[in-house]
Design an enzyme around this catalytic site. Structure first.
Site, PDB file in Angstrom:
ATOM      1  N   GLN A 268      29.591  35.820  42.768  1.00 36.96           N
ATOM      2  CA  GLN A 268      30.625  35.321  43.676  1.00 36.96           C
ATOM      3  C   GLN A 268      32.043  35.571  43.164  1.00 36.96           C
ATOM      4  OE1 GLN A 268      29.255  31.277  44.137  1.00 36.96           O
ATOM      5  NE2 GLN A 268      28.351  31.786  46.119  1.00 36.96           N
ATOM      6  N   ASN A 269      32.171  36.079  41.946  1.00 37.52           N
ATOM      7  CA  ASN A 269      33.495  36.402  41.435  1.00 37.52           C
ATOM      8  C   ASN A 269      34.007  37.621  42.197  1.00 37.52           C
ATOM      9  OD1 ASN A 269      35.633  37.578  39.675  1.00 37.52           O
ATOM     10  ND2 ASN A 269      35.117  35.797  38.431  1.00 37.52           N
ATOM     11  N   GLN A 270      35.238  37.572  42.639  1.00 39.45           N
ATOM     12  CA  GLN A 270      35.804  38.633  43.480  1.00 39.45           C
ATOM     13  C   GLN A 270      36.512  39.729  42.687  1.00 39.45           C
ATOM     14  OE1 GLN A 270      38.236  36.061  45.967  1.00 39.45           O
ATOM     15  NE2 GLN A 270      36.699  36.147  47.590  1.00 39.45           N
ATOM     16  N   PHE A 271      36.391  39.720  41.368  1.00 41.39           N
ATOM     17  CA  PHE A 271      37.134  40.672  40.549  1.00 41.39           C
ATOM     18  C   PHE A 271      36.917  42.122  40.973  1.00 41.39           C
ATOM     19  CE2 PHE A 271      37.478  43.670  37.090  1.00 41.39           C
ATOM     20  CZ  PHE A 271      38.768  43.448  36.661  1.00 41.39           C
TER      21      PHE A 271
ATOM     22  N   SER B  72      40.374  35.610  40.192  1.00 37.09           N
ATOM     23  CA  SER B  72      39.293  36.171  41.006  1.00 37.09           C
ATOM     24  C   SER B  72      38.094  35.237  41.066  1.00 37.09           C
ATOM     25  CB  SER B  72      38.864  37.531  40.442  1.00 37.09           C
ATOM     26  OG  SER B  72      38.305  37.385  39.143  1.00 37.09           O
TER      27      SER B  72
END
Length: 166
Positions: free
Chosen positions: A33-36, A134
């Site tokens: 789920q990290n948007q990095f 992020s």
């Protein structure tokens, strides 16, 4: 974790401290789920989130982008930055001194910026950029985060631009 991506970076992106999923996988920004990867890919015009981790690092190396964290050692229960205790920064000034082509350092989130800026001090000739985190814990929408992350695009080396003048 050791720095990843380019060994001759012009852009260094610093997180705070890898979360549990990243430490377990030994990969930067491994939490699904990290948007990095989506944010960085958007800013440089590549779909990094759609390719494997090794290919992501290859793309970063081709763009002269490196990843690392501001914290080298700390204690933390869970993955939230607010739980970091006893942080010892990585040797960021040494990294910057050894990477003479470095043009910019971007901090992924407020904790990374606070600790990183303190560890770096006054760094002549290198632009310091604070970005929204992020992390899925930072609930700003992707679109709002992307408005700030897009400024990394022009800072990433463009491999195709190097061949245009030949």
């Amino acid at each position: 974790m050791a720095p990843a991506g380019s060994g001759d970076a012009t852009l260094l992106i610093l997180g705070s401290l890898p979360g549990e999923a990243s430490l377990k996988a030994q990969r930067y920004y491994a939490h699904p789920q990290n948007q990095f990867w989506r944010l960085l890919g958007h800013s440089i015009g590549e779909e990094l989130d759609a390719i494997g981790y090794a290919d992501r690092l290859d793309r970063l190396a081709a763009r002269r982008i490196a990843l690392w964290d501001v914290v080298g050692e700390a204690s933390r229960s869970g993955s939230l930055d607010g739980a970091i205790r006893g942080a010892t920064p990585n040797q960021l000034r040494d990294y910057a001194a050894k990477h003479t082509d470095l043009r910019a350092i971007a901090f992924n989130g407020k904790t990374a910026a606070r600790i990183g800026r303190a560890a770096l001090g006054d760094l002549a000739g290198v632009e310091l950029i604070d970005l929204p985190s992020s992390s899925p814990a930072f609930t700003l929408s992707f679109a709002e985060k992307a408005k700030r992350w897009i400024e990394l695009g022009p800072l990433a080396w463009q491999p195709e631009a190097a061949t245009l003048g030949r």
